[in-house]
Scaffold this active site. Structure first.
Site: not given
Length: 254
Positions: A95, A231, A200, A197, A120, A240
């Site tokens: 990130r 995650h 990623r 982003h 995150k 993704y």
């Protein structure tokens, strides 16, 4: 407040609306307000656009353009700094906030591992890297040392003054305004413009594609990619994995 944010995208607007709604619900629960004044309804979300993905050649061009960024009176080593930042984003799927917050002591060149702290979801993780990123990071740290910047411990890895990290918005602005115009990227129909982003996202899709081509079972290994990306669970990673033409072809062949 909501009108001043300028959220044209329904998903983004609804996300912000949800935050404001929870704030007022909390105020009501604390008996600070008799009732929530928020009467707005969520906007209808249409089909979501897909992100622009970056292939290997585009990433090479991106790093070459970043390396040529000139210094300015307030920013020394702009080229090597942004080249290293985007190499980490593209090569490890970090990130942007994770890359910006890296400290020099988070880079372990003996074990070839990055320490990613307090991400995150409040999780820390270790991210291994290969010989190419080892060489980039080693050269960048040596360059910082020669220029008199802190190069160990808790000093920010990416900083103009050695004390404060480069902000994520600054990185995004450089990407959008100084680098993307030189890449001549074709934006497919139904996709939104190139974003940081997307590096990623591209890493995740590229990994899945490699598993297909190597004969691995992507479903069985998705938890590995989820852990690598930081995650909460594989379901979050699945977002993704946009079906591209290459992925569709490999899945169909399987």
């Amino acid at each position: 407040f909501l009108a001043s944010r300028g959220r044209d995208n329904p998903r983004s607007y609804n996300h912000l609306l949800g935050i404001v709604r929870r704030l007022f619900e909390w105020l009501v629960d604390q008996q600070m307000l008799p009732a929530s004044p928020l009467q707005l309804r969520p906007r209808r979300e249409t089909a979501r656009k897909t992100p622009v993905l970056f292939d290997a050649e585009t990433i090479r061009k991106l790093l070459a353009e970043a390396a040529q960024l000139p210094d300015n009176p307030r920013s020394t080593l702009r080229g090597p700094t942004y080249e290293t930042i985007f190499a980490l984003l593209a090569g490890l799927g970090l990130r942007i906030s994770e890359a910006a917050r890296l400290q020099c002591g988070d880079v372990d060149l003996d074990r070839d591992v990055l320490q990613i702290r307090d991400t995150k979801f409040g999780k820390s993780r270790q991210v291994p890297f290969g010989p190419r990123l080892h060489a980039r990071l080693h050269a960048y740290l040596e360059l910082r040392e020669r220029k008199g910047f802190p190069h160990a411990g808790g000093a920010p890895l990416f900083s103009w003054n050695g004390r404060h990290p480069i902000s994520t918005n600054t990185i995004r602005n450089v990407f959008r305004e100084e680098l993307v115009p030189h890449l001549q990227i074709d934006i497919p129909a139904g996709a939104f413009g190139p974003r940081v982003h997307g590096l990623r996202h591209s890493f995740a899709v590229r990994t899945l594609l490699r598993w297909y081509r190597d004969g691995d079972d992507p479903a069985a290994k998705l938890n590995h990619l989820s852990t690598f990306l930081g995650h909460v669970n594989p379901a979050a990673t699945a977002v993704y994995l946009t079906i591209t033409a290459d992925l569709f072809q490999e899945a169909n062949r399987r």
